[in-house]
Design a protein around this motif. Structure first.
Motif, PDB file in Angstrom:
ATOM      1  N   TYR A 263      13.916   5.230  11.341  1.00 53.98           N
ATOM      2  CA  TYR A 263      12.722   4.832  11.022  1.00 53.98           C
ATOM      3  C   TYR A 263      12.174   5.133  12.261  1.00 53.98           C
ATOM      4  O   TYR A 263      10.679   4.833  12.498  1.00 53.98           O
ATOM      5  CB  TYR A 263      12.702   3.360  10.713  1.00 53.98           C
TER       6      TYR A 263
ATOM      7  N   TRP B  48      15.622  -3.530   1.383  1.00 54.08           N
ATOM      8  CA  TRP B  48      15.027  -3.646   0.061  1.00 54.08           C
ATOM      9  C   TRP B  48      13.362  -3.781   0.573  1.00 54.08           C
ATOM     10  O   TRP B  48      13.093  -4.575   1.448  1.00 54.08           O
ATOM     11  CB  TRP B  48      15.440  -5.083  -0.629  1.00 54.08           C
ATOM     12  N   LYS B  49      12.683  -3.225   0.052  1.00 54.24           N
ATOM     13  CA  LYS B  49      11.265  -3.301   0.145  1.00 54.24           C
ATOM     14  C   LYS B  49      10.849  -3.829  -1.220  1.00 54.24           C
ATOM     15  O   LYS B  49      10.786  -3.107  -2.276  1.00 54.24           O
ATOM     16  CB  LYS B  49      10.725  -2.099   0.418  1.00 54.24           C
TER      17      LYS B  49
ATOM     18  N   ASP C 156       0.847  -1.166   0.045  1.00 54.56           N
ATOM     19  CA  ASP C 156       0.278  -0.140  -0.059  1.00 54.56           C
ATOM     20  C   ASP C 156       0.962   1.349  -0.068  1.00 54.56           C
ATOM     21  O   ASP C 156       2.243   1.099   0.315  1.00 54.56           O
ATOM     22  CB  ASP C 156      -0.947   0.209   1.166  1.00 54.56           C
TER      23      ASP C 156
ATOM     24  N   VAL D 286      10.648  -6.384   3.411  1.00 53.43           N
ATOM     25  CA  VAL D 286      10.361  -5.314   4.154  1.00 53.43           C
ATOM     26  C   VAL D 286      11.470  -4.574   4.772  1.00 53.43           C
ATOM     27  O   VAL D 286      12.196  -5.558   5.540  1.00 53.43           O
ATOM     28  CB  VAL D 286       9.019  -5.648   5.137  1.00 53.43           C
ATOM     29  N   ILE D 287      11.586  -3.591   4.551  1.00 51.19           N
ATOM     30  CA  ILE D 287      12.949  -2.882   5.476  1.00 51.19           C
ATOM     31  C   ILE D 287      12.936  -2.782   6.737  1.00 51.19           C
ATOM     32  O   ILE D 287      13.892  -3.198   7.454  1.00 51.19           O
ATOM     33  CB  ILE D 287      13.145  -1.446   4.900  1.00 51.19           C
ATOM     34  N   VAL D 288      11.888  -2.815   7.286  1.00 48.83           N
ATOM     35  CA  VAL D 288      11.589  -2.375   8.996  1.00 48.83           C
ATOM     36  C   VAL D 288      11.396  -3.944   9.525  1.00 48.83           C
ATOM     37  O   VAL D 288      10.829  -3.927  10.570  1.00 48.83           O
ATOM     38  CB  VAL D 288      10.663  -1.371   9.282  1.00 48.83           C
TER      39      VAL D 288
ATOM     40  N   GLY E 124      -4.448  -0.711   4.918  1.00 52.15           N
ATOM     41  CA  GLY E 124      -3.610  -1.613   5.697  1.00 52.15           C
ATOM     42  C   GLY E 124      -3.000  -0.877   6.780  1.00 52.15           C
ATOM     43  O   GLY E 124      -3.194   0.323   7.237  1.00 52.15           O
ATOM     44  N   SER E 125      -1.945  -1.545   7.496  1.00 59.17           N
ATOM     45  CA  SER E 125      -1.236  -1.084   8.611  1.00 59.17           C
ATOM     46  C   SER E 125       0.055  -0.646   8.076  1.00 59.17           C
ATOM     47  O   SER E 125       0.904  -0.106   9.044  1.00 59.17           O
ATOM     48  CB  SER E 125      -0.801  -2.329   9.417  1.00 59.17           C
ATOM     49  N   GLY E 126       0.462  -0.408   6.726  1.00 57.11           N
ATOM     50  CA  GLY E 126       1.613  -0.010   6.250  1.00 57.11           C
ATOM     51  C   GLY E 126       2.742  -0.375   6.840  1.00 57.11           C
ATOM     52  O   GLY E 126       3.825   0.246   7.183  1.00 57.11           O
ATOM     53  N   ASN E 127       3.023  -1.769   7.015  1.00 56.30           N
ATOM     54  CA  ASN E 127       4.276  -2.535   7.566  1.00 56.30           C
ATOM     55  C   ASN E 127       4.568  -1.769   9.151  1.00 56.30           C
ATOM     56  O   ASN E 127       5.754  -1.907   9.324  1.00 56.30           O
ATOM     57  CB  ASN E 127       5.138  -2.125   6.450  1.00 56.30           C
ATOM     58  N   ASN E 128       3.667  -1.216   9.626  1.00 57.88           N
ATOM     59  CA  ASN E 128       4.103  -0.520  10.818  1.00 57.88           C
ATOM     60  C   ASN E 128       3.525  -1.451  11.752  1.00 57.88           C
ATOM     61  O   ASN E 128       2.229  -1.329  12.165  1.00 57.88           O
ATOM     62  CB  ASN E 128       3.709   0.894  10.848  1.00 57.88           C
ATOM     63  N   TRP E 129       4.454  -1.808  12.686  1.00 57.60           N
ATOM     64  CA  TRP E 129       3.975  -2.705  13.775  1.00 57.60           C
ATOM     65  C   TRP E 129       3.224  -1.793  14.932  1.00 57.60           C
ATOM     66  O   TRP E 129       2.223  -2.224  15.270  1.00 57.60           O
ATOM     67  CB  TRP E 129       5.183  -3.215  14.641  1.00 57.60           C
TER      68      TRP E 129
ATOM     69  N   MET F 146       6.547   4.354   4.916  1.00 61.28           N
ATOM     70  CA  MET F 146       7.010   3.772   6.172  1.00 61.28           C
ATOM     71  C   MET F 146       8.453   2.972   5.889  1.00 61.28           C
ATOM     72  O   MET F 146       9.369   3.217   6.743  1.00 61.28           O
ATOM     73  CB  MET F 146       6.062   2.576   6.637  1.00 61.28           C
ATOM     74  N   ASN F 147       8.750   2.538   4.554  1.00 57.40           N
ATOM     75  CA  ASN F 147       9.929   1.523   4.486  1.00 57.40           C
ATOM     76  C   ASN F 147      11.121   2.440   4.030  1.00 57.40           C
ATOM     77  O   ASN F 147      11.992   2.240   4.224  1.00 57.40           O
ATOM     78  CB  ASN F 147       9.554   0.549   3.636  1.00 57.40           C
TER      79      ASN F 147
ATOM     80  N   VAL G  87      11.445   5.905   4.404  1.00 55.59           N
ATOM     81  CA  VAL G  87      11.652   7.169   4.943  1.00 55.59           C
ATOM     82  C   VAL G  87      12.258   7.048   6.121  1.00 55.59           C
ATOM     83  O   VAL G  87      11.551   7.062   7.264  1.00 55.59           O
ATOM     84  CB  VAL G  87      10.519   8.136   4.758  1.00 55.59           C
ATOM     85  N   PRO G  88      13.653   6.573   6.430  1.00 58.23           N
ATOM     86  CA  PRO G  88      14.299   6.445   7.637  1.00 58.23           C
ATOM     87  C   PRO G  88      14.167   7.398   8.393  1.00 58.23           C
ATOM     88  O   PRO G  88      14.012   7.644   9.775  1.00 58.23           O
ATOM     89  CB  PRO G  88      15.570   6.123   7.393  1.00 58.23           C
TER      90      PRO G  88
ATOM     91  N   GLU H 270      20.296  -4.623   4.104  1.00 59.15           N
ATOM     92  CA  GLU H 270      19.346  -5.392   3.349  1.00 59.15           C
ATOM     93  C   GLU H 270      18.038  -4.364   3.243  1.00 59.15           C
ATOM     94  O   GLU H 270      16.876  -4.903   3.345  1.00 59.15           O
ATOM     95  CB  GLU H 270      18.870  -6.739   4.060  1.00 59.15           C
TER      96      GLU H 270
ATOM     97  N   ASN I 257       0.943   3.737   2.049  1.00 56.06           N
ATOM     98  CA  ASN I 257       1.438   3.873   3.335  1.00 56.06           C
ATOM     99  C   ASN I 257       2.823   2.996   3.607  1.00 56.06           C
ATOM    100  O   ASN I 257       3.624   3.792   4.457  1.00 56.06           O
ATOM    101  CB  ASN I 257       0.644   3.961   4.433  1.00 56.06           C
ATOM    102  N   GLU I 258       3.071   2.091   2.982  1.00 61.13           N
ATOM    103  CA  GLU I 258       4.253   1.221   3.025  1.00 61.13           C
ATOM    104  C   GLU I 258       5.419   1.696   2.441  1.00 61.13           C
ATOM    105  O   GLU I 258       6.217   1.668   3.156  1.00 61.13           O
ATOM    106  CB  GLU I 258       3.674  -0.154   2.787  1.00 61.13           C
TER     107      GLU I 258
ATOM    108  N   GLN J 280       8.695   6.674  12.578  1.00 60.14           N
ATOM    109  CA  GLN J 280       7.259   6.351  12.283  1.00 60.14           C
ATOM    110  C   GLN J 280       6.664   5.286  13.239  1.00 60.14           C
ATOM    111  O   GLN J 280       5.288   5.164  13.442  1.00 60.14           O
ATOM    112  CB  GLN J 280       7.800   4.861  11.030  1.00 60.14           C
ATOM    113  N   TYR J 281       7.620   5.021  14.209  1.00 58.88           N
ATOM    114  CA  TYR J 281       6.743   4.258  15.167  1.00 58.88           C
ATOM    115  C   TYR J 281       6.246   4.979  16.500  1.00 58.88           C
ATOM    116  O   TYR J 281       5.429   4.912  16.975  1.00 58.88           O
ATOM    117  CB  TYR J 281       7.831   3.107  16.005  1.00 58.88           C
TER     118      TYR J 281
ATOM    119  N   LYS K 256       5.258   7.830  16.188  1.00 55.78           N
ATOM    120  CA  LYS K 256       3.936   8.461  15.661  1.00 55.78           C
ATOM    121  C   LYS K 256       2.804   7.818  16.365  1.00 55.78           C
ATOM    122  O   LYS K 256       1.665   8.480  16.479  1.00 55.78           O
ATOM    123  CB  LYS K 256       3.933   8.418  14.174  1.00 55.78           C
TER     124      LYS K 256
END
Lengths: 522, 445
Positions: free
Chosen positions: B422, A427-428, A329, B180-182, B99-104, A335-336, A338-339, A425, A331-332, B425-426, B428
């Motif tokens: 990152y 990669w998304k 999505d 997934v990066i995170v 979705g949850s945007g890969n965000n725990w 999330m992934n 933008v550190p 690593e 938002n992912e 993001q959490y 938040k």
């Protein structure tokens, strides 16, 4: 699935003789009947002050529905408990933004029509003709709602301060209405250029408005940066002033420059005309082609380049519109990739640019696609990611590609790319099963890389050259609310950003060390 | 007794579908290699555990599907319905649009509380349909946002509301090189929370299953569907009915309870892994025959050398000589790579199962010193063959095999954490740095 996208468009004086600034609202609603029986009407376009084109009858859709689902227990369609997907609102600002937006709608409709063939059949029975001949043309032409005689005169201050305050209420109202119609608004796509007045000034003003009004909705900005040979003299001022806003109020920015787009087109022309390929190139597959649904639409200049950007946006949203084995999505993305909140500039590259007519794509061709995505020829901005530091990288694959192909290629390409030490690593990945029209598969790569730094440095140079001589400054300062401090703040904001990139680059040559871990007393 | 399955997120739902499909296909498989009465008892037991009956005879899976965005659930529902043989309950799913945007943090702190009531209601409805509840089987991934974050939240809730029922979480360990990066952040947060609230964690690593697909199944272009099917096969071989102490025709009533009893003697150690043998493509199956001795020997070596599949086993690894106690705290730098187990469970299915000799598994050298082998090892059997395998064996073990991957993930997460990447993001969504630190502390232990 429901994709409802509306556009809010603001135009500045056209170079092609139309001397008015217009603001108009356009919307497009396409619907896949598979999911939602109640919402069986698909409105083709909602234009301006509530003119709608409804499709004939829910009856039509019910019949289609019955034809195309397996009845299962025989009692009619299986109840789909889950409703439509998220929506995005596209905000097109300025001449550049509008022209790109036009191409985008065209291609989007074509894509959805190809997937939902049944929808198109239904539409052809009556509605499409009506659309083609009738008022939908107006969607892509001007329809006045709010007009203003003078444009922004390539002046950021006019766009931002003057038009901003003038139209804030009206724009806000329209945005709120759009948002209300959305079940679940996920993000705003803002398309504009940085060098002009309206796109740059009013566009960035809107960013702030959106942030205040809809704080939870992501703001993705596609910005066209001025090339070195840009004909607008004040473009460095406009760009720097806009950059400050982008730094602070955008969630994600995809910088694009015209020169890269032009280079891509030249490359395609070369391939098409060189004749050495032998096999024909599928015409629809050109990333620059605009053979959309509306054949009557006149091809404007810049269309080829705009189509590339439109394709970018399509691929970006593909995984949230269509199904796949590994969804992603919007938002992912944020999330992934933008550190750190400031570092949200992503270098994009698209492949393939065209498809040859042969149908069977051997795996080697597939691997070639991945290699191409990392070559400079396919980037939408001039930069050199291979020799800079990657913070993160996203690969969005469309078509019949499996996870093993993806992993194989990542393994292959990894050694030649430098990733920051704490994200080796980084990669998304996402896999969407529906390929774009005319291709069997495609790849969009988004990289958060320090290679954008030179672009910003160059921009700053050009700005300082003008600013030192105070050239054209009075045009800006005479606008209410503008002071010299605006300029100095903007430059320091950009410098801070460049500094952050510098710090990361400094870590590039350091060896990767594992930091000492927590030692827990047992 | 029945098991209620909760499928969370894209991963959970995709796998869940394959699992039910595998279970169903197996129980209706014609090559059971046993008597009819046997077969019927098997079928009935399987059905009771995983499916409930609907009016028109179509079995309905005892499952609750949860996801924060609709695409996957719709796909799953339609696949099940289209197969015509079993399906999901029409109203057993819950989904949102975004979705949850890969965000725990988003899954745990936002989606969790917001949708707590709806989700728990759905689960309750499913529980009420069961005559007696053995426990919950929760399928989720660790890398994403919904499966991991919301999964942790739901498990905690189940702990509070159904404290007497057992919970087993099936967690998917992501590929080492990133989907997934995170994912490392999400994984450590998930693990630390699950360790407190779950009774057992059954772990499958994407990397390992992928290798199985490539080497053993000879699949050239491995897709997630292939991976999920292999996973489902492994899970099926564990969960399908086996004899209880009473002998033929009587099957175990409480699968989860028995599993936990055998494998989780101490609450500090609850991570389990599954190994399955043989595993091959259907084409090769026709040409292969097996003996129990051969299968068991391979399986044992797979265990002690920490191999996940029957190819490429390191036969050099041997258990330490008895008499020498294994070192108290095995560090990962140990050269011998010997995999000590806390407990093992072997499940045998197929022809002549009574003759299989599992003595090799009772060797005390395989186990830690603080548990008697007789408590540490158990075996379950059934004559009824599983899917098309004339003989098959599965090994569920509570051993060190997961220490290394865990170490890697914690290491990477720690590095990222140290550079503060990152984190915004959490934060938040309410997960602060202390929460991260807590997780690290727990896992380092």
């Amino acid at each position: 699935m429901l994709t409802r996208q509306r556009g809010l468009a603001v135009r500045r004086p056209s170079r092609y003789g139309n001397g008015e600034t217009q603001v108009h609202l356009r919307g497009l609603l396409t619907e896949n009947l598979n999911l939602n029986l109640e919402r069986s009407g698909a409105t083709a376009a909602t234009c301006g002050s509530g003119v709608t084109y409804g499709r004939p009858a829910p009856l039509e859709s019910a019949r289609w529905w019955a034809r195309n689902t397996e009845a299962g227990a025989g009692s009619g369609p299986v109840g789909w408990p889950c409703r439509s997907m998220t929506q995005s609102v596209v905000v097109q600002v300025g001449q550049c933004g509008n022209q790109i937006g036009c191409c985008f709608w065209d291609l989007a409709l074509r894509e959805h029509a190809a997937v939902n063939k049944a929808v198109l059949i239904d539409m052809e029975e009556g509605v499409v003709n009506e659309i083609l001949q009738g008022p939908l043309r107006d969607v892509f032409d001007s329809k006045q709602l709010i007009t203003d005689i003078s444009g922004s005169g390539n002046n950021w201050a006019v766009g931002h301060k003057v038009f901003g305050s003038l139209y804030q209420e009206k724009i806000l109202e329209k945005l709120r209405k759009s948002a209300e119609h959305c079940d679940c608004l996920q993000c705003f796509f803002i398309i504009h250029s940085m060098g002009g007045g309206t796109g740059s000034g009013l566009g960035t003003f809107l960013l702030k408005v959106l942030e205040d009004e809809f704080p939870e909705v992501y703001r993705f900005v596609t910005s066209i940066y001025p090339s070195g040979e840009d004909d607008v003299i004040t473009s460095p001022y406009n760009s720097i002033l806009a950059m400050k806003e982008l730094n602070e109020h955008a969630d994600c920015v995809l910088p694009i420059d015209n020169q890269s787009l032009f280079d891509i087109i030249s490359k395609i022309d070369l391939m098409v005309n060189s004749g050495k390929l032998g096999a024909a190139i599928k015409p629809k597959s050109l990333v620059t082609s605009s053979t959309g649904v509306f054949k009557n639409r006149q091809e404007k200049p810049f269309d080829a380049m705009n189509n590339i950007v439109a394709n970018l946006l399509l691929n970006l949203t593909s995984s949230s519109r269509f199904e796949g084995s590994l969804n992603m999505d919007l938002n992912e993305i944020s999330m992934n990739l933008v550190p750190f909140p400031q570092l949200h500039y992503l270098v994009s590259s698209l492949t393939p640019l065209y498809t040859l007519a042969d149908v069977n794509i051997p795996p080697r061709r597939l691997d070639q696609m991945f290699s191409d995505a990392f070559s400079r020829d396919h980037q939408l901005i001039r930069a050199d990611p291979r020799h800079s530091l990657y913070l993160a990288c996203a690969l969005m694959v469309r078509g019949n590609v499996q996870i093993s192909d993806l992993r194989r290629n990542i393994e292959r390409l990894k050694p030649s790319l430098q990733f920051v030490s704490w994200n080796q690593e980084g990669w998304k990945t996402s896999l969407c099963s529906v390929p774009p029209v005319g291709h069997s598969h495609s790849l969009l790569a988004l990289a958060n890389n320090t290679c954008v730094k030179p672009t910003f440095i160059e921009l700053r140079e050009r700005f300082l050259r003008l600013y030192k001589k105070k050239a054209h400054l009075h045009h800006y300062l005479q606008i209410e609310g503008m002071e010299e401090s605006c300029f100095t703040e903007a430059v320091s904001s950009l410098s801070a950003l460049i500094q952050e990139y510098n710090q990361l680059d400094a870590t590039k040559s350091m060896p990767v060390e594992d930091l000492p871990r927590l030692n827990v007393a047992m | 007794m029945s098991i209620v399955t909760v499928q969370l997120g894209q991963c959970g739902n995709q796998i869940g579908f394959e699992v039910f499909d595998a279970l169903f296909n197996d129980s209706h498989c014609s090559r059971g290699l046993c008597s009819k009465r046997e077969n019927e008892a098997y079928q009935a037991s399987c059905k009771e555990r995983f499916f409930s009956e609907e009016e028109n005879g179509v079995p309905v899976a005892r499952a609750v599907l949860v996801d924060m965005e609709p695409k996957v659930i719709n796909q799953t529902l339609s696949k099940a319905a289209c197969s015509g043989r079993w399906k999901y309950g029409q109203h057993s799913c819950f989904c949102q649009k975004q979705g949850s945007g890969n965000n725990w943090a988003y899954g745990y702190s936002v989606h969790g509380p917001r949708h707590e009531e709806s989700i728990m209601n759905l689960i309750r409805k499913e529980v009420e349909k069961c005559e007696s509840l053995s426990g919950f089987f929760i399928i989720m991934s660790m890398a994403g946002g919904t499966g991991s974050g919301l999964g942790a939240f739901v498990t905690q809730n189940l702990q509070d509301q159904y404290s007497s029922a057992l919970k087993m979480n099936q967690i998917i360990w992501p590929y080492g090189t990133g989907e997934v990066i995170v994912q490392n952040y999400n994984s450590i947060l998930t693990l630390s929370h699950l360790y407190r609230s779950s009774d057992a964690l059954l772990v499958h690593e994407n990397d390992a299953v992928h290798k199985i697909c490539v080497k053993l199944m000879n699949i050239k272009q491995v897709s997630f569907c292939d991976i999920n099917q292999v996973l489902a096969h492994q899970l099926g071989s564990v969960f399908q009915p086996t004899y209880s102490g009473e002998g033929l025709f009587h099957y175990r009533r409480n699968p989860l309870g028995d599993l936990m009893e055998n494998l989780v003697p101490h609450p500090e150690f609850k991570m389990l892994g599954v190994r399955n043998i043989p595993q091959m493509s259907e084409n090769s199956l026709a040409y292969s025959t097996f003996t129990w001795a051969g299968l068991l020997k391979h399986l044992r070596q797979m265990l002690i050398s920490n191999a996940k599949m029957e190819e490429g086993i390191d036969w050099q690894v041997r258990p330490p000589l008895s008499g020498l106690p294994p070192l108290g705290k095995m560090s990962v730098n140990k050269e011998t790579h010997f995999n000590t187990s806390i407990a093992n469970l072997v499940i045998l299915r197929g022809k002549d199962v009574q003759s299989a000799d599992v003595g090799a598994f009772k060797d005390p050298a395989l186990y830690t010193s603080w548990l008697e082998p007789v408590h540490a090892f158990s075996v379950w059997k059934t004559q009824r063959a599983f899917r098309k395998y004339e003989k098959s064996a599965a090994l569920v073990s509570n051993s060190q095999s997961l220490v290394k991957p865990l170490d890697m993930i914690v290491g990477k997460a720690w590095n990222m954490f140290a550079s503060r990447a990152y984190l915004h993001q959490y934060t938040k969504f309410g997960i602060e740095e202390e929460d991260f630190l807590d997780s690290f502390t727990l896992l380092e232990q």
